[in-house]
Design a protein around this motif. Structure first.
Motif: not given
Ligand code: IPE
Ligand code: IPE
Ligand code: MG
Length: 223
Positions: A56, A58-60
């Protein structure tokens, strides 16, 4: 014992000091070295699983993701002598095929270069999600045994690494959630959360994790 560590709070550590989040990640790396160095000397601890980067994360923002990937690749290369000196064997858990080439190759080389480590096994969970790992395990089984029913043992045997499940999962920075960490293996893990931000962790926090673990009454569903 095997300790799973959710290394959280780098950003908050930096924010408290008016620094950019990157500074927190640098400081978090220093904490990681302290924890590995210490754990390699503690006879009770034979395995650490370290949550480095989740499926998750990668959502940054892209700049932070890029920074973390570069840090991972450069530290992996630079810290190989440190890990070898401390007798640390590195394993990687997670979907390496989803990583940029540099960190992926650096991690693969690190696993090979530290294969002889006898004091401590460190499993780095990188591009790791507990759900993703179960799905990939099931798919590996289906590929090899089309049409067959799958068992819990089959799922276990097709995981990314073969290490015992963690005895305790410890999280820094006070959050009370697993954030997709070791979902299958956490079935009977003890859970511990420390208010201390990850960059502030040192041997004292590891001693506390061990003390807390020893104080728990584990029943595994029995009496
Ligand atoms: C943990 O610290 C490091 C990673 C997840 C890569 P965070 O970056 O999540 O720090 P906080 O939670 O924002 O303080
Ligand atoms: C968990 O921390 C992932 C890692 C420590 C690598 P996060 O900061 O990503 O978790 P959430 O978003 O607070 O659940
Ligand atoms: Mg966080």
């Amino acid at each position: 014992m095997h300790i799973g560590l959710i290394m959280d709070g780098n950003g908050r550590w930096a924010q408290k000091r008016g620094l950019p989040r990157d500074a927190g990640h640098i400081e978090g790396m220093k904490a990681l070295k302290r924890i590995i160095r210490y754990s390699a000397t503690v006879p009770e601890v034979d395995c650490l699983t370290l949550y480095v980067f989740s499926t998750e994360n990668w959502r940054r923002p892209q700049v932070e993701v890029k920074y973390l990937m570069n840090l991972l690749a450069s530290r992996t290369v630079a810290e190989t002598p440190f890990l070898r000196e401390n007798g640390v064997r590195i394993l990687v858990r997670g979907d390496l095929s989803g990583l940029p080439q540099k960190p992926r190759q650096a991690l693969e080389k690190l696993v090979a270069d530290t294969a002889g480590g006898k004091n401590l096994t460190c499993v780095l969970a990188v591009n790791y999600g507990g759900q993703d790992e179960i799905v990939r395990s099931v798919n590996r089984f289906i590929q090899a045994h089309p049409g067959q029913a799958i068992s819990a043992d089959d799922i276990r045997q097709n995981m990314d690494v073969q290490v015992p499940p963690p005895d305790i999962i410890a999280r820094s920075a006070g959050e009370l959630r697993l954030s997709n960490f070791l979902l299958w293996d956490s079935a009977y893990a003890e859970i511990y959360s420390s208010p201390d931000l990850w960059p502030d962790w040192d041997s004292a926090q590891i001693d506390e994790v061990i003390r807390v673990f020893k104080s728990r009454n584990r029943r595994f569903g029995g009496l």
